[in-house]
Design an enzyme around this catalytic site. Structure first.
Site, PDB file in Angstrom:
ATOM      1  N   GLU A  17       0.845  -1.187   0.000  1.00 24.19           N
ATOM      2  CA  GLU A  17       0.000   0.000   0.000  1.00 24.19           C
ATOM      3  C   GLU A  17       0.882   1.239   0.000  1.00 24.19           C
ATOM      4  O   GLU A  17       1.852   1.323   0.753  1.00 24.19           O
ATOM      5  CB  GLU A  17      -0.916   0.027   1.229  1.00 24.19           C
ATOM      6  CG  GLU A  17      -1.781   1.285   1.284  1.00 24.19           C
ATOM      7  CD  GLU A  17      -2.671   1.339   2.506  1.00 24.19           C
ATOM      8  OE1 GLU A  17      -3.652   0.578   2.532  1.00 24.19           O
ATOM      9  OE2 GLU A  17      -2.360   2.119   3.428  1.00 24.19           O
ATOM     10  N   ALA A  51      -8.789  11.678   4.302  1.00 22.53           N
ATOM     11  CA  ALA A  51     -10.131  11.777   4.880  1.00 22.53           C
ATOM     12  C   ALA A  51     -11.048  12.607   3.994  1.00 22.53           C
ATOM     13  O   ALA A  51     -10.668  13.656   3.488  1.00 22.53           O
ATOM     14  CB  ALA A  51     -10.052  12.401   6.282  1.00 22.53           C
ATOM     15  N   GLY A 108     -14.768   5.020   5.316  1.00 18.59           N
ATOM     16  CA  GLY A 108     -13.874   6.154   5.486  1.00 18.59           C
ATOM     17  C   GLY A 108     -14.082   6.848   6.821  1.00 18.59           C
ATOM     18  O   GLY A 108     -15.131   6.726   7.461  1.00 18.59           O
ATOM     19  N   HIS A 150     -13.505  -3.231  14.808  1.00 20.02           N
ATOM     20  CA  HIS A 150     -13.394  -1.825  14.422  1.00 20.02           C
ATOM     21  C   HIS A 150     -13.292  -0.963  15.681  1.00 20.02           C
ATOM     22  O   HIS A 150     -13.908  -1.277  16.712  1.00 20.02           O
ATOM     23  CB  HIS A 150     -14.615  -1.423  13.602  1.00 20.02           C
ATOM     24  CG  HIS A 150     -14.480  -0.117  12.894  1.00 20.02           C
ATOM     25  ND1 HIS A 150     -14.636   1.100  13.548  1.00 20.02           N
ATOM     26  CD2 HIS A 150     -14.192   0.184  11.602  1.00 20.02           C
ATOM     27  CE1 HIS A 150     -14.456   2.078  12.689  1.00 20.02           C
ATOM     28  NE2 HIS A 150     -14.187   1.558  11.498  1.00 20.02           N
ATOM     29  N   GLN A 177      -7.114  -4.814   8.753  1.00 19.03           N
ATOM     30  CA  GLN A 177      -6.460  -3.741   9.490  1.00 19.03           C
ATOM     31  C   GLN A 177      -5.157  -4.310  10.053  1.00 19.03           C
ATOM     32  O   GLN A 177      -5.031  -5.515  10.288  1.00 19.03           O
ATOM     33  CB  GLN A 177      -7.376  -3.275  10.624  1.00 19.03           C
ATOM     34  CG  GLN A 177      -6.799  -2.255  11.565  1.00 19.03           C
ATOM     35  CD  GLN A 177      -6.562  -0.933  10.888  1.00 19.03           C
ATOM     36  OE1 GLN A 177      -5.510  -0.747  10.273  1.00 19.03           O
ATOM     37  NE2 GLN A 177      -7.500  -0.008  10.990  1.00 19.03           N
TER      38      GLN A 177
END
Length: 288
Positions: A17, A51, A108, A150, A177
Site C-alpha cells: 500500500e 479523509a 472512510g 473496528h 487492518q
C-alpha cells in the site's frame, strides 16, 4: 485483471500500500518510491487517499501510473464518507477510463469539522457503497476486515456480522487492518470461517519504525501491543536506528509466521518506504 483471480494460485499474494504525497509536495516523490517498489515484483499495489476523499485526483493519477506504466495491478481506495452517489460514479468512471479494475470500498473516517449527519450523505456503511458498485459495474471489490474489531465497535462478533453483510453484497476479497499479534488473527480467522465467510483474506502488516509512529497507530486503530513489541519499545525507544532495525525484524517475524500458517496474502503498509520494505521481503525469502 481482477485481483481476486490472483488468489486462485497456490502461493500467497504479496501486495503493497502507498499513499499520495500531500498537495504541497510534488507528486513525483511517490514515483521515485514506485520505481524501487516495482523491482520487488508485488502482485498488486493499493493507493489510498485522505479523509473525506482528499487527494482523490492524485490517487487516480498514481493508480493509473501503477497500472499503465509499470504494468502492476492496482487497487484504488474508494471511500463513501462525504460523497454523493454522483461523486462516487464520477470516480468509478475515471478509474475505468484509466484501465483500473479493482477498488477497495471503505466507509472512510469522518473528517475534522464534520459530524455524522453531514459526512454520510447517501452511504452510511461500506456495505451500501459495495452494493452500489456491484450493481452498476464489474469492478473487483475488496473490503476491510478488523481482526481486533473496528475501533468504533466493542463487540467483535457483531463486527463479524457486519463483515458478512459486506461479503454477501459483493466483496471479492478482504484486507485486514494492521495488528501486531498474529494469534489475534488466527482466532479471528476461525470466527470468520464459522460465519461462512470464505473469500480470500490478505493480511495487513505495518512495520513500526519509530516510537511515535506506533503510538499514533494504536491511537487511530486501537491495535494491541503484545509483550514482545512493548519490550522493543522500552529497550530501543530512544535509539532511532536500533528501533528501526528491531521494527523491521518484528514485522519480518510476523510475515514469516503468517506465511507458515498458510494465509491467502500479505499486504504491506509501506508508508512510502521502499528500503525497509525490501529488507522485510529479503528477510522472509520473498526476494533475493
Amino acid at each position: 485483471m481482477h485481483i481476486s483471480n490472483l488468489f486462485n494460485r497456490k502461493k500467497a499474494v504479496i501486495s503493497f500500500e502507498i499513499f499520495p504525497p500531500k498537495p504541497d509536495y510534488p507528486i513525483e516523490t511517490i514515483y521515485k518510491t514506485l520505481e524501487k517498489l516495482k523491482d520487488l515484483s508485488p502482485d498488486f499495489i493499493s493507493v489510498t487517499y485522505g479523509a473525506g476523499g482528499s487527494n482523490r485526483e492524485r490517487t487516480v493519477e498514481i493508480a493509473s501510473t501503477v497500472k499503465n506504466k509499470y504494468d502492476i495491478e492496482c487497487l484504488s481506495h474508494l471511500t463513501c464518507v462525504c460523497s454523493s452517489q454522483a461523486d462516487i460514479d464520477i470516480v468509478l468512471d475515471d478509474l475505468k477510463r484509466n484501465n483500473i479494475e479493482n477498488v477497495l470500498a471503505l466507509r472512510g473516517d469522518i473528517p475534522q469539522g464534520y459530524d455524522a449527519n453531514e459526512a454520510f450523505m447517501e452511504y452510511q456503511y461500506a456495505a451500501n457503497l459495495i452494493s452500489h458498485i456491484k450493481a452498476k459495474t464489474d469492478f473487483c471489490i475488496a473490503a476491510a476486515a478488523y481482526p481486533e474489531g473496528h475501533i468504533e465497535s466493542n463487540d467483535l462478533d457483531k463486527d463479524i456480522e457486519y463483515l458478512k453483510q459486506k461479503v454477501d453484497v459483493g466483496v471479492d476479497f478482504l484486507i485486514t487492518q494492521l495488528f501486531f499479534d498474529n494469534a489475534l488473527f488466527y482466532s479471528f480467522r476461525e470466527k470468520v470461517l464459522k460465519a461462512d465467510i470464505t473469500v480470500p483474506i490478505s493480511i495487513g502488516i505495518m512495520p513500526v519504525l519509530n516510537v511515535n509512529q506506533i503510538k499514533r497507530i494504536t491511537t487511530l486503530c486501537g491495535a494491541a501491543i503484545p509483550t514482545k513489541l512493548a519490550h522493543i519499545m522500552a529497550k530501543y525507544g530512544d535509539h532511532k536506528d536500533d528501533f528501526e532495525k528491531a521494527g523491521i525484524e518484528y514485522a519480518s517475524s510476523q510475515v514469516e509466521d503468517l506465511l507458515h500458517n498458510n494465509v491467502d496474502g500479505i499486504h504491506l503498509y509501506t508508508m512510502n518506504k521502499s528500503k525497509q520494505i525490501k529488507q522485510i521481503m529479503h528477510h522472509c525469502g520473498l526476494v533475493t
